[in-house]
Design a protein around this motif. Structure first.
Motif, PDB file in Angstrom:
ATOM      1  N   ASN A 163       0.809  -1.213   0.000  1.00  0.00           N
ATOM      2  CA  ASN A 163       0.000   0.000   0.000  1.00  0.00           C
ATOM      3  C   ASN A 163       0.847   1.270   0.000  1.00  0.00           C
ATOM      4  O   ASN A 163       0.543   2.235  -0.711  1.00  0.00           O
ATOM      5  N   VAL A 214      -7.532   2.405  -3.753  1.00  0.00           N
ATOM      6  CA  VAL A 214      -8.281   1.861  -4.886  1.00  0.00           C
ATOM      7  C   VAL A 214      -8.049   2.695  -6.139  1.00  0.00           C
ATOM      8  O   VAL A 214      -7.791   2.165  -7.232  1.00  0.00           O
ATOM      9  N   ASP A 220      -5.076  -5.459   6.817  1.00  0.00           N
ATOM     10  CA  ASP A 220      -6.298  -5.349   6.018  1.00  0.00           C
ATOM     11  C   ASP A 220      -6.330  -6.343   4.873  1.00  0.00           C
ATOM     12  O   ASP A 220      -7.276  -6.351   4.081  1.00  0.00           O
ATOM     13  N   LEU A 229      -5.585  -6.814  -1.864  1.00  0.00           N
ATOM     14  CA  LEU A 229      -6.572  -6.422  -2.860  1.00  0.00           C
ATOM     15  C   LEU A 229      -6.093  -6.844  -4.237  1.00  0.00           C
ATOM     16  O   LEU A 229      -4.887  -6.824  -4.520  1.00  0.00           O
ATOM     17  N   TYR A 256     -13.087  -4.840  -7.691  1.00  0.00           N
ATOM     18  CA  TYR A 256     -11.861  -5.428  -7.166  1.00  0.00           C
ATOM     19  C   TYR A 256     -12.226  -6.420  -6.075  1.00  0.00           C
ATOM     20  O   TYR A 256     -13.346  -6.412  -5.541  1.00  0.00           O
ATOM     21  N   ARG A 297     -11.048  -8.336  -2.328  1.00  0.00           N
ATOM     22  CA  ARG A 297     -10.231  -8.219  -1.130  1.00  0.00           C
ATOM     23  C   ARG A 297     -10.221  -9.567  -0.412  1.00  0.00           C
ATOM     24  O   ARG A 297     -11.259 -10.212  -0.249  1.00  0.00           O
ATOM     25  N   ARG A 322      -8.736 -11.429   3.209  1.00  0.00           N
ATOM     26  CA  ARG A 322      -8.124 -11.166   4.514  1.00  0.00           C
ATOM     27  C   ARG A 322      -8.444 -12.309   5.464  1.00  0.00           C
ATOM     28  O   ARG A 322      -9.390 -13.075   5.250  1.00  0.00           O
ATOM     29  N   THR A 336      -2.499 -14.440  -0.857  1.00  0.00           N
ATOM     30  CA  THR A 336      -2.781 -14.000   0.513  1.00  0.00           C
ATOM     31  C   THR A 336      -2.404 -15.072   1.521  1.00  0.00           C
ATOM     32  O   THR A 336      -1.823 -14.783   2.577  1.00  0.00           O
ATOM     33  N   HIS A 396     -15.929  -5.954  -4.458  1.00  0.00           N
ATOM     34  CA  HIS A 396     -16.363  -4.568  -4.305  1.00  0.00           C
ATOM     35  C   HIS A 396     -16.330  -3.878  -5.654  1.00  0.00           C
ATOM     36  O   HIS A 396     -15.519  -4.206  -6.514  1.00  0.00           O
ATOM     37  N   ASN A 413     -16.755   1.752  -4.144  1.00  0.00           N
ATOM     38  CA  ASN A 413     -16.829   1.299  -2.743  1.00  0.00           C
ATOM     39  C   ASN A 413     -18.144   0.598  -2.367  1.00  0.00           C
ATOM     40  O   ASN A 413     -18.348   0.262  -1.213  1.00  0.00           O
ATOM     41  N   ARG A 453     -20.488  -2.608  -2.119  1.00  0.00           N
ATOM     42  CA  ARG A 453     -20.229  -4.049  -2.027  1.00  0.00           C
ATOM     43  C   ARG A 453     -21.071  -4.782  -3.070  1.00  0.00           C
ATOM     44  O   ARG A 453     -22.232  -4.458  -3.300  1.00  0.00           O
TER      45      ARG A 453
END
Length: 316
Positions: A185, A198, A219, A222, A232, A234, A236, A275, A306, A310, A312
């Motif tokens: 990031n 993003v 977090d 992505l 995109y 994500r 986690r 991940t 997402h 932003n 969902r």
């Protein structure tokens, strides 16, 4: 998998029960490893039984240490001798505070002939490669087109190009059409001058990158794909892991490269594997290896989709 590390290092990892700035600390001998991001990528792949070849430069007395340890590791490699001494990095793992401090020496400049021999070695090895990985910072006075050249060589050979770097090199690799970029990031927002993660990742895709994986610490990770520019993914874990995050990004690159080498271009599958391997690297004492728990970690991942505004989307 062929990995290229133009700025390798002898990695020294110290473990300390509490760091006191300005104080004196008694430590045991450090864990010494041949390192650099591409070397770590190859180490992880080799650990899990995937074919890899690590190409790197090496020089001086530290280069001799580097070559000795890498040879002992069993990781297949091809070293390009250079006059400049291989740099060192120090990781200070504080077991009390639960954090790691990194001290990286700057890489020494290479001669023009060194760069030519490095490129020749890459070309020589691409005939049997399934993917080409270029990782890490570059030494002083490196050619500005180093990473775009790697991408072009991979494209000419008909294999995917994965690039993990920062700054102008990241932008140049995107414009060259890299198949996958893997910034964290901080590297992403600094390279783009963009505070929104993003938005910054979308800009890399807009420049020409086909896929972008962004490590975001606790977090998760992505994934952005040029084939689906308006959304995109994500991934986690339910909770943050404690450990040494030094090689987490390299493990993610290794996972993505292994997938691409096998012809797998599914964004979600690449994200899940990257991940899980990244998280498993945090559980190990040094960069370049992952915990056997990586499959259990993969099963615990929470993956969500997402839209880029932003909102969902209704699939997990």
């Amino acid at each position: 998998m062929v990995t290229v590390t133009a700025n390798p290092a002898v990695d020294l990892t110290y473990t300390v029960a509490g760091v006191h700035p300005g104080g004196s600390h008694r430590v045991t001998a450090p864990l010494l490893r041949a390192g650099g991001k591409g070397i770590n990528v190859s180490r992880v792949a080799h650990q899990l039984g995937f074919q890899t070849l690590a190409i790197a430069t090496t020089g001086g007395s530290t280069g001799a240490e580097f070559a000795w340890e890498l040879g002992r590791s069993g990781v297949p490699h091809r070293l390009i001798p250079v006059a400049s001494a291989t740099r060192r990095t120090i990781a200070l793992v504080d077991t009390v505070a639960g954090n790691t401090s990194i001290f990286n020496e700057a890489g020494p400049a290479l001669a023009a002939g060194d760069w030519q021999r490095l490129a020749a070695a890459v070309i020589d090895c691409l005939g049997t490669a399934g993917v080409l990985v270029g990782s890490g910072s570059l030494p002083a006075k490196a050619p500005a087109d180093f990473y775009p050249t790697l991408v072009a060589l991979a494209q000419q050979a008909g294999v995917p190009a994965v690039i993990d770097t920062s700054g102008p090199g990241l932008l140049a690799a995107a414009r060259a059409g890299a198949d996958l970029l893997k910034p964290n990031n901080e590297e992403l927002v600094q390279a783009l001058g963009e505070s929104d993660l993003v938005s910054a990742a979308r800009k890399l895709v807009g420049m020409g990158a086909r896929m972008v994986l962004v490590s975001a610490g606790a977090d998760g990770m992505l994934a952005f794909d040029a084939r689906s520019p308006d959304r995109y993914l994500r991934a986690r874990l339910p909770e943050a892991l404690q450990g040494n995050p030094t090689g987490a990004g390299d493990a993610a690159v290794s996972a993505a490269a292994v997938a691409l080498a096998s012809g797998n271009t599914d964004t979600e599958e690449i994200l899940r594997r990257a991940t899980a391997w990244s998280a498993a690297a945090v559980l190990m004492p040094a960069a370049g290896e992952i915990s056997p728990q990586y499959q259990d970690l993969a099963a615990r991942l929470i993956v969500s989709a997402h839209t880029t505004n932003n909102a969902r989307t209704p699939w997990d």
